[in-house]
Design a protein around this motif. Structure first.
Motif, PDB file in Angstrom:
ATOM      1  N   LYS A   3      -2.479 -14.103   6.923  1.00 41.89           N
ATOM      2  CA  LYS A   3      -2.251 -14.687   6.841  1.00 41.89           C
ATOM      3  C   LYS A   3      -3.583 -14.686   5.604  1.00 41.89           C
ATOM      4  CE  LYS A   3      -3.147 -17.544  11.227  1.00 41.89           C
ATOM      5  NZ  LYS A   3      -4.130 -17.300  11.857  1.00 41.89           N
ATOM      6  N   GLU A  22       1.338 -15.180  -2.109  1.00 41.55           N
ATOM      7  CA  GLU A  22       2.148 -14.082  -0.959  1.00 41.55           C
ATOM      8  C   GLU A  22       3.471 -13.222  -1.144  1.00 41.55           C
ATOM      9  OE1 GLU A  22       2.553 -18.599   1.225  1.00 41.55           O
ATOM     10  OE2 GLU A  22       0.586 -18.653   1.226  1.00 41.55           O
ATOM     11  N   GLU A  37      -2.525  -9.714  13.396  1.00 42.38           N
ATOM     12  CA  GLU A  37      -2.666 -10.800  12.607  1.00 42.38           C
ATOM     13  C   GLU A  37      -3.083  -9.969  10.887  1.00 42.38           C
ATOM     14  OE1 GLU A  37      -4.532 -15.235  13.411  1.00 42.38           O
ATOM     15  OE2 GLU A  37      -2.832 -14.726  13.484  1.00 42.38           O
ATOM     16  N   ASN A  39      -5.919 -10.851   7.789  1.00 44.00           N
ATOM     17  CA  ASN A  39      -6.088 -11.824   6.679  1.00 44.00           C
ATOM     18  C   ASN A  39      -6.343 -11.139   5.812  1.00 44.00           C
ATOM     19  OD1 ASN A  39      -6.871 -14.143   8.683  1.00 44.00           O
ATOM     20  ND2 ASN A  39      -8.581 -12.731   9.746  1.00 44.00           N
TER      21      ASN A  39
END
Length: 185
Positions: A3, A22, A37, A39
Motif C-alpha cells: 500500500k 508504484e 500487507e 505500507n
C-alpha cells in the motif's frame, strides 16, 4: 501487497509519478510473503535549487527499511532508492539465513512477512567486519555539553548519560547540519 502513501512537498504528485513509484517500489513485492500487507511511505521534495529528494520507508515487523536519494532528476532518484532498498533486503535476508543455518538465534526477523531467498540471490560481500572496538565511560551531562564533546572529537555522534534521567542518550549530526538526540529506554 504494498500500500502506498505518497506525499509531495513543493511538487504535485501526478498520476505519472504515482504510477512510476508504484511500478519501481512494486518490484520489491517479490521479497515479501503472500498475504502480508506492507505500507510504503514515499516523500518527494523539491528544493529551491531544483533538486529532488526521494525518501521511501518500508516498516516491516522487525526491521524498518529506508532509503533516500537527492539529484536533479526525480525519476533517477526513484530508481536509485528502489535499488538501495533491494540491496538492503537481500543483504539482511542473506545475513539472517546464514545465522539460522549456523543455529545462531536471530529473533523473528523476516520469518512472517519475507519470502526465503533463493540460493542464487545470496549477496557475496555482505560480511560485517568490525575493525575496532572502543570502550568508553559514559559521563553524566546534558545534550548541549554532549554536542560540544562530539564537535571537539570531530565525530558525527556521541553517546552519554543524561544528567537528569541517568539514562544513556546519543546525540548526532544530521545531514542538514542540525542535531538530533536518540533517547534510550
Amino acid at each position: 501487497m504494498i500500500k502506498y502513501n505518497i506525499r509531495g512537498e513543493n511538487v504535485e504528485v501526478t498520476e505519472a509519478i504515482r504510477a512510476y513509484i508504484e511500478d519501481k517500489v512494486g518490484k520489491l513485492e517479490k521479497y515479501f510473503n503472500d498475504g502480508h500487507e506492507v505500507n510504503a511511505y514515499v516523500n518527494l521534495k523539491v528544493f529551491a535549487d531544483k533538486t529532488f529528494k526521494v525518501e521511501v520507508t518500508l516498516p516491516a515487523k522487525n526491521v524498518t527499511l529506508r532509503a533516500e536519494d537527492t539529484s536533479q532528476d526525480m525519476y533517477a532518484s526513484i530508481d536509485l532508492v528502489e535499488e538501495k532498498l533491494e540491496r538492503q533486503i537481500r543483504k539482511y535476508k542473506t545475513r539472517t539465513n546464514r545465522r539460522s543455518k549456523n543455529n545462531v538465534p536471530t529473533g523473528m526477523a523476516f520469518t512472517d512477512e519475507f519470502a526465503p531467498l533463493a540460493q542464487t540471490d545470496e549477496v557475496a560481500d555482505d560480511e560485517v567486519k568490525i575493525v575496532r572496538t572502543k570502550h568508553i565511560a559514559l559521563k553524566p551531562m546534558d545534550a548541549e555539553e554532549a554536542i560540544l564533546q562530539m564537535d571537539m572529537l570531530g565525530h558525527d555522534f556521541f553517546i552519554y548519560t543524561d544528567a537528569e534521567t541517568n539514562v544513556p542518550h546519543i546525540v548526532y549530526r544530521r545531514k542538514d547540519g542540525n542535531h538530533g538526540v536518540i533517547e534510550t529506554e
